[in-house]
Write an enzyme that holds these catalytic residues in place. Structure first.
Site, mmCIF file in Angstrom:
data_model
loop_
_atom_site.group_PDB
_atom_site.id
_atom_site.type_symbol
_atom_site.label_atom_id
_atom_site.label_comp_id
_atom_site.label_asym_id
_atom_site.label_seq_id
_atom_site.Cartn_x
_atom_site.Cartn_y
_atom_site.Cartn_z
ATOM 1 N N GLY A 8 -6.614 9.575 -28.483
ATOM 2 C CA GLY A 8 -7.967 9.622 -27.915
ATOM 3 C C GLY A 8 -8.757 10.697 -28.629
ATOM 4 N N MET A 12 -13.726 15.360 -26.603
ATOM 5 C CA MET A 12 -12.706 16.236 -26.007
ATOM 6 C C MET A 12 -11.394 16.162 -26.781
ATOM 7 S SD MET A 12 -13.711 18.055 -23.394
ATOM 8 C CE MET A 12 -12.220 18.422 -22.477
ATOM 9 N N ALA A 73 -9.480 7.979 -17.566
ATOM 10 C CA ALA A 73 -8.457 7.849 -16.525
ATOM 11 C C ALA A 73 -8.396 6.422 -16.008
ATOM 12 C CB ALA A 73 -8.755 8.808 -15.378
ATOM 13 N N SER A 125 -10.289 21.897 -18.244
ATOM 14 C CA SER A 125 -11.666 22.245 -17.877
ATOM 15 C C SER A 125 -12.269 23.161 -18.927
ATOM 16 C CB SER A 125 -11.709 22.937 -16.511
ATOM 17 O OG SER A 125 -13.047 23.288 -16.186
ATOM 18 N N LYS A 180 -6.668 20.338 -10.613
ATOM 19 C CA LYS A 180 -7.913 20.042 -11.334
ATOM 20 C C LYS A 180 -8.923 19.365 -10.407
ATOM 21 C CE LYS A 180 -10.710 19.564 -14.872
ATOM 22 N NZ LYS A 180 -11.645 18.499 -14.600
ATOM 23 N N HIS A 183 -10.336 22.082 -8.377
ATOM 24 C CA HIS A 183 -11.267 22.825 -9.249
ATOM 25 C C HIS A 183 -12.631 22.136 -9.252
ATOM 26 C CE1 HIS A 183 -13.373 23.057 -13.125
ATOM 27 N NE2 HIS A 183 -12.883 24.280 -13.274
ATOM 28 N N ASN A 184 -12.626 20.811 -9.430
ATOM 29 C CA ASN A 184 -13.893 20.088 -9.488
ATOM 30 C C ASN A 184 -14.620 20.110 -8.154
ATOM 31 O OD1 ASN A 184 -12.992 19.534 -12.035
ATOM 32 N ND2 ASN A 184 -13.275 17.336 -11.916
ATOM 33 N N GLU A 187 -16.239 23.390 -7.832
ATOM 34 C CA GLU A 187 -17.397 23.338 -8.733
ATOM 35 C C GLU A 187 -18.583 22.654 -8.047
ATOM 36 O OE1 GLU A 187 -18.255 20.465 -12.458
ATOM 37 O OE2 GLU A 187 -16.500 21.746 -12.704
ATOM 38 N N ARG A 285 -25.222 15.191 -3.129
ATOM 39 C CA ARG A 285 -25.447 14.315 -4.286
ATOM 40 C C ARG A 285 -25.773 12.900 -3.832
ATOM 41 N NH1 ARG A 285 -21.709 16.257 -9.383
ATOM 42 N NH2 ARG A 285 -21.814 18.494 -8.949
#
Length: 462
Positions: A8, A12, A73, A125, A180, A183-184, A187, A285
């Site tokens: 990939g 990133m 993903a 991240s 993770k 974490h998001n 955030e 959101r």
């Protein structure tokens, strides 16, 4: 033979491959998208080998093969793994560095373990720049595999102010991707808190974009120092190329989202964790896309703003941010218990100290809190954060009152206050709720004066 492989090669993946090469490791890269391989080939030398078939890619790697899969993903990850399996040997290692759902990571971990192939999921991240210059990495899964790859990952990772790499073994199976996900979610919370503070500054304070940029810049030199505060200061003063105005003033106020916040809420509901700030940030959101925008905007009235508005906003921002972190760690604590993961919360805080989107000065205090008490159940039970709560909660209350009077919504600031005033309150009204449940459904209740389970016949049949 190359020491590390990346599948990939979008931005990133390509940047992570270059990161590994820049730290002295030989790397092979592969993508089903030929132009991506061509783009990597511009950097080709003895330490960087672009490959155009999966077979050539696998054959170029030294054993045990160490392969980072950095693709979208979901089903694409399963497809790549199924294509890899016939080409790999036992003891080879696959790392999923995408934003996979932790349930998928658990499943893949078990399936590959049965075939003798090591697997772990790793949260990454830091965005494009972090991928190249040092991301925060959150690996969880096969510990033996992690130990094999650790020297490469430690070299690639961002470094804390004290020089420690922002990577460390999280725990078994899907725990790396779970961390993770959290974490998001944190955030989401912090970003929405900052947006509400911005709204109060411009509407109640009447501050210009340049003035607000200066305020955020000063906050970034204080205990509030963080990546999100830093970029907010930069965003606010960016002038537009198409008009004489500021860019931020011409951005449509509808927020997008990718789904990790939703996953966190789903598991919080399953585990019964009150991540109210993060939940309200996700809903904000959604709300931004559901607004009718019929009513007039709240009127700016800087002459009515208190002189200490900026000082109180700084305290409210700090305390609400601490609540967002606390709720994230509270969910990880519940998940560790439910899924039998032995998580190291001080290591997680250290992993987030640099490189990632939620990096901040506060994480050093969070790390210290968990090192002082590895069984800490809530961040606000630590002396440092207990003191912060007591010192700053009055400012948070005052800011919410001001915003309410001005007609400004404060979903996350209000949720932070409600959280703190609930979890430490011994006199919540849920005794009445349990009485109601027992009345209409005979759901029973416990008493505060004796042990046991009770039911009351609340009314007589006529």
């Amino acid at each position: 033979m190359q020491q590390f492989g990346v599948i990939g090669l979008s931005v990133m993946g390509k940047n992570l491959a270059l990161n590994a090469k820049n730290h002295g490791f030989s790397v092979a890269g592969y993508s089903i998208d030929k132009p991506e391989v061509d783009a990597l080939a511009k950097y080709e030398d003895k330490d960087l080998k672009p490959t155009y078939t999966l077979e050539d890619f696998v054959n170029s790697l030294e054993r045990p093969r160490k392969i980072l899969v950095q693709i979208m993903a979901g089903a694409p990850v399963d497809e790549v793994i199924q294509r890899l399996i016939p080409l790999l040997d036992k003891e080879d290692i696959i790392i999923d560095g995408g934003n996979s759902n932790f349930h998928d990571t658990v499943r893949r971990s078990r399936e590959l373990e049965a075939k003798g192939i090591h697997f772990f999921g790793m949260g990454v991240s830091g965005g494009e720049e972090g991928a190249l210059n040092g991301p925060a990495l959150m690996p969880g899964g096969d510990e033996k595999a992690y130990e094999e790859v650790a020297p490469i990952l430690e070299a690639m990772a961002a470094k804390t102010p004290s020089g420690q790499p922002c990577v460390g073994y999280i725990g078994p199976e899907g725990s790396g991707h779970y961390v993770k996900m959290v974490h998001n979610g944190i955030e989401y919370g912090i970003m929405q808190i900052i947006c509400e503070v911005y709204d109060i500054l411009r509407t109640i304070g009447g501050y210009s974009n340049e003035e607000m940029s200066d305020i955020f810049s000063k906050w970034d030199e204080s205990a509030l120092k963080s990546y999100l505060i830093e970029i907010t200061a930069k965003v606010l003063k960016q002038k537009d190329d198409l008009t004489p105005d500021y860019v931020v003033d011409h951005i449509l106020n509808e927020a997008s989202y990718k789904g990790t916040g939703n996953w966190m809420l789903e598991d919080a509901i399953k585990l019964g964790v009150p991540i109210t700030v993060i939940a309200e940030a996700v809903m904000a959101r959604f709300m931004s896309k559901a607004t009718f925008r019929d009513d007039p905007e709240p009127a700016t009235a800087p002459e009515k703003a208190p002189e200490d508005l900026v000082e109180k906003l700084g305290k409210a921002l700090y305390l609400a941010t601490a609540v967002s972190y606390a709720q994230g760690f509270e969910q990880m604590t519940a998940a560790a218990k439910a899924y039998n993961w032995g998580l190291h919360y001080d290591t997680i805080a250290q992993n987030w100290e640099a490189g990632c989107i939620i990096r901040s000065e506060m994480l050093q205090d969070i790390k210290s809190a968990y090192r002082a008490d590895e069984n800490l159940q809530n961040l606000f039970k630590a002396p440092f954060f207990d003191k912060v709560k007591k010192e700053d909660i009055g400012a948070l209350r005052d800011i919410i009152k001001l915003a309410t009077d001005a007609g400004i919504p404060t979903p996350t600031l209000s949720a932070a206050l409600n959280y703190l005033e609930s979890i430490f309150n011994p006199n919540l009204p849920q005794n009445l709720l349990q009485a109601q449940r027992d009345y209409f459904g005979a759901h029973t209740y416990q008493r505060n004066d004796r042990p046991g389970t009770f039911h009351t016949e609340w009314y007589e049949e006529k």
